[in-house]
Design a protein around this motif. Structure first.
Motif, mmCIF file in Angstrom:
data_model
loop_
_atom_site.group_PDB
_atom_site.id
_atom_site.type_symbol
_atom_site.label_atom_id
_atom_site.label_comp_id
_atom_site.label_asym_id
_atom_site.label_seq_id
_atom_site.Cartn_x
_atom_site.Cartn_y
_atom_site.Cartn_z
ATOM 1 N N TYR A 177 11.695 2.534 61.722
ATOM 2 C CA TYR A 177 11.943 3.936 61.380
ATOM 3 C C TYR A 177 11.623 4.776 62.607
ATOM 4 C CZ TYR A 177 12.166 2.067 56.706
ATOM 5 O OH TYR A 177 12.516 1.327 55.618
ATOM 6 N N THR A 178 12.601 5.568 63.072
ATOM 7 C CA THR A 178 12.436 6.379 64.290
ATOM 8 C C THR A 178 11.977 7.767 63.902
ATOM 9 O OG1 THR A 178 14.176 5.144 65.439
ATOM 10 C CG2 THR A 178 13.580 7.317 66.316
ATOM 11 N N VAL A 179 10.775 8.116 64.416
ATOM 12 C CA VAL A 179 10.242 9.457 64.171
ATOM 13 C C VAL A 179 10.532 10.287 65.415
ATOM 14 C CG1 VAL A 179 8.199 10.850 63.702
ATOM 15 C CG2 VAL A 179 8.440 8.572 62.675
ATOM 16 N N THR A 180 11.198 11.396 65.225
ATOM 17 C CA THR A 180 11.535 12.284 66.337
ATOM 18 C C THR A 180 10.677 13.535 66.252
ATOM 19 O OG1 THR A 180 13.829 11.487 66.388
ATOM 20 C CG2 THR A 180 13.376 13.622 67.420
ATOM 21 N N ALA A 181 10.018 13.839 67.399
ATOM 22 C CA ALA A 181 9.215 15.058 67.505
ATOM 23 C C ALA A 181 10.040 16.064 68.294
ATOM 24 C CB ALA A 181 7.889 14.775 68.201
ATOM 25 N N GLN A 182 10.373 17.158 67.696
ATOM 26 C CA GLN A 182 11.218 18.172 68.330
ATOM 27 C C GLN A 182 10.340 19.338 68.742
ATOM 28 O OE1 GLN A 182 14.725 17.583 68.388
ATOM 29 N NE2 GLN A 182 14.673 19.186 69.964
ATOM 30 N N GLY A 183 10.463 19.768 70.027
ATOM 31 C CA GLY A 183 9.676 20.885 70.508
ATOM 32 C C GLY A 183 10.485 21.746 71.447
ATOM 33 N N PRO A 184 9.886 22.803 71.943
ATOM 34 C CA PRO A 184 10.628 23.691 72.851
ATOM 35 C C PRO A 184 11.019 22.993 74.145
ATOM 36 C CG PRO A 184 8.316 24.326 72.703
ATOM 37 C CD PRO A 184 8.545 23.313 71.647
ATOM 38 N N GLY A 185 10.288 21.949 74.501
ATOM 39 C CA GLY A 185 10.618 21.248 75.738
ATOM 40 C C GLY A 185 11.570 20.106 75.535
ATOM 41 N N GLY A 186 11.998 19.907 74.295
ATOM 42 C CA GLY A 186 12.904 18.799 74.039
ATOM 43 C C GLY A 186 12.400 17.972 72.875
ATOM 44 N N SER A 187 12.690 16.726 72.916
ATOM 45 C CA SER A 187 12.278 15.853 71.827
ATOM 46 C C SER A 187 11.746 14.545 72.367
ATOM 47 C CB SER A 187 13.445 15.592 70.871
ATOM 48 O OG SER A 187 14.497 14.925 71.562
ATOM 49 N N GLY A 188 10.870 13.936 71.563
ATOM 50 C CA GLY A 188 10.328 12.628 71.895
ATOM 51 C C GLY A 188 10.375 11.755 70.652
#
Length: 556
Positions: A177-188
């Motif tokens: 399961y891929t967890v994506t962290a989205q932020g102002p600098g992009g995503s990880g």
């Protein structure tokens, strides 16, 4: 002042000299600075290209918040606190020789998030809460988290904190399961492997101990499962006879058919997640014996061997260890204490019947059965005090005609029915009463005395009479001849029954009166002058008389 020194002395001359500085010429080691809010930049150092001295540095426009220019050294350093778009900043170095400047491009922007999970692999069990798995961010700020594909049912991702938690409700094969962290600098992104397995069944029983009684249905004991799914149930060792385990529900039920000592029975619940076990203690106690007799009422003949009467145990009732009886059986009979059989030869009469209670004792308690026993002697020698008898109409039979018999009589009967007004005593068989109705010549009546084992009969002749009346003779003026037989006899007519006849005075020689029939007959042997003779007919009720005139002559 220039001084010239020689043998002759010194001479001086003044010269005015002025040396002006050049304007500073500066540059920076990095003409372009990229910063991240909250992260200190690598200080950027100024480099003097020329010889011009620098007295002070200043920058225009002002550097992004958090960054500073050292006015003495020209060093750009600090930790940017806010994002700033790329811009050129002019740093001016001012010195005695003038000003020198250079341009530095500065950009402050958030870095892309960089996340990892404390546990990159989660092995979960259905219906069991997992330990929350926390995301650790080492990059730029995160605005929101999301996951793909959707997590197994019951698990969830906190979109703000990135925490994985919950209680899975279905089995799920291992998957990433891929967890994506989205932020102002992009995503990880970070990958978490999750497996949801079926848990091992966990079962208990409503009653962990069952105390049963042979022949009595138990209250069904139900298995309660709090773990994984169960496909089937098995038990070891085999349950006591009559009890059974449902392979699909684990329910223990039935009616035990045999005694069983207390023992532990292990029930195994087998499912896709493994096996779970529960222990149930079961003891089957014996029931109290339940007995009856093949013949519950015994009517026996004294001094005659009886047919043994057997005790019968009700199916599935308790075992019997010993039999005993109360009160004691009639003399000559006995109870077998092992089999419960009643047998023997009764030696004394027992009437009315005695009720004996036989008790069967066993490991499970006591059971009882009752047997009624009567003993009768064989009836013989029935007779009556008076026979034959003649009773008078309307006159009480006193004393009653008593019966005599050997043995106990339970029933008296007579055939045909006695004359009206007469009865047969149902207790002692005596003939009593006051005859009524019409007169009867002597008739035979058979009286039978009986008891449950025998009977005896006696035939008695009974006549019923009233006082006789209207006695007369066919010839009341008879003349007979000597030597000639009286033929036909002179016969009487009378109303009523006559027991016997008499005549007075005595009839002439050779002439006789039949005392039973009243006939005048015979053969005269001597002459007798004409004379009156009184003939009387008697019975117990009275008499009737008539007079005849009788003459005996010689033959002409």
């Amino acid at each position: 002042t220039v001084t010239a020194t020689g043998p002759g002395g010194n001479g001086q001359s003044v010269v005015s000299v002025a040396v002006a500085d050049t304007a500073p010429n500066i540059a920076y080691v990095r003409s372009s600075i990229s910063g991240v809010p909250g992260t200190g930049i690598i200080p950027d150092t100024v480099v003097l290209v020329g010889t011009g001295a620098v007295s002070v540095y200043h920058v225009s426009p002002a550097l992004p918040s958090g960054l500073t220019l050292d006015s003495v050294s020209g060093l750009i350093s600090g930790t940017p606190t806010v994002a700033a778009a790329a811009a050129n900043y002019t740093v001016t170095a001012t010195g005695p020789g003038g000003n020198g400047s250079t341009v530095v491009s500065v950009t402050v922007q958030f870095a892309a998030p960089s996340i990892t999970y404390i546990r990159s692999t989660i092995a979960a069990l259905r219906n069991a809460s997992i330990t929350p798995d926390t995301a650790v961010s080492s990059g730029g700020p995160v605005t929101v988290y999301h996951v793909s594909p959707a997590l197994p049912a019951g698990l969830s991702l906190d979109s703000v904190s990135g925490i994985l938690s919950g209680t899975p409700t279905v089995v799920a094969a291992s998957a990433n399961y891929t967890v994506t962290a989205q932020g102002p600098g992009g995503s990880g992104q970070s990958i978490v492997s999750i497996t949801v397995s079926e848990p091992v069944p966990a079962i208990t029983y409503v009653r962990s101990s069952i105390s049963a009684v042979k022949g009595v249905g138990i209250l069904a004991d139900t298995a309660v499962s709090s773990g994984g799914a169960v496909d089937s149930f098995v038990v070891s060792p085999v349950l006591p006879a009559g009890l059974s385990l449902s392979k699909t529900t684990g329910r223990i039920s039935g009616t035990p058919t045999a005694v069983s000592a207390s023992a532990n029975y292990t029930v195994t619940a087998m499912g896709p997640g493994g096996n779970g076990v529960a222990t149930v203690s079961i003891a089957v106690a014996d029931t109290a014996p339940a007995i009856s007799y093949r013949r519950t009422s015994l009517v026996l003949q004294r001094d005659t061997v009886m047919i043994p009467d057997s005790a019968v145990s009700t199916p599935s009732s308790g075992a019997v260890t010993v039999y005993h009886v109360s009160p004691a059986l009639p003399a000559g009979l006995s109870l077998d204490t092992l089999t419960g059989i009643i047998s023997g030869t009764p030696t004394l009469g027992v009437s009315p019947a005695v009720v004996c209670t036989v008790t069967a004792s066993g490991p499970g308690g006591n059971g009882t059965a009752t047997v009624s026993i009567a003993v009768y002697r064989k009836l013989i020698n029935l007779s009556y005090q008076d026979d034959p008898v003649t009773y008078v109409l309307g006159v009480l039979i006193d004393p009653p005609n008593a019966a005599s018999v050997t043995g106990t009589v339970t029933n008296w009967s007579v055939s045909p029915a006695l004359p009206p007004g007469m009865i047969l005593d149902s207790v002692n068989g005596s003939l009593r009463g006051t005859p009524s109705g019409s007169q009867r010549f002597g008739s035979n009546y058979t009286v039978t005395a009986s008891n449950p084992v025998s009977s005896t009969s006696y035939t008695i002749n009974i006549a019923i009479v009233g006082a006789p009346s209207n006695l007369s003779y066919a010839d009341d003026l008879p003349t007979y001849a000597v030597g000639t037989a009286i033929n036909p006899p002179n016969t009487p007519t009378i109303q009523g029954i006559v027991t016997f006849y008499t005549v007075s005075p005595s009839l002439p020689a050779g002439v006789v009166l039949d005392a039973t029939t009243g006939y005048i007959l015979g053969t005269p042997t001597a002459v007798s002058a004409s004379r009156d003779y009184t003939i009387t007919g008697f019975n117990p009720g009275g008499s009737a008389a008539t007079t005849i005139n009788l003459t005996v002559i010689t033959v002409p």
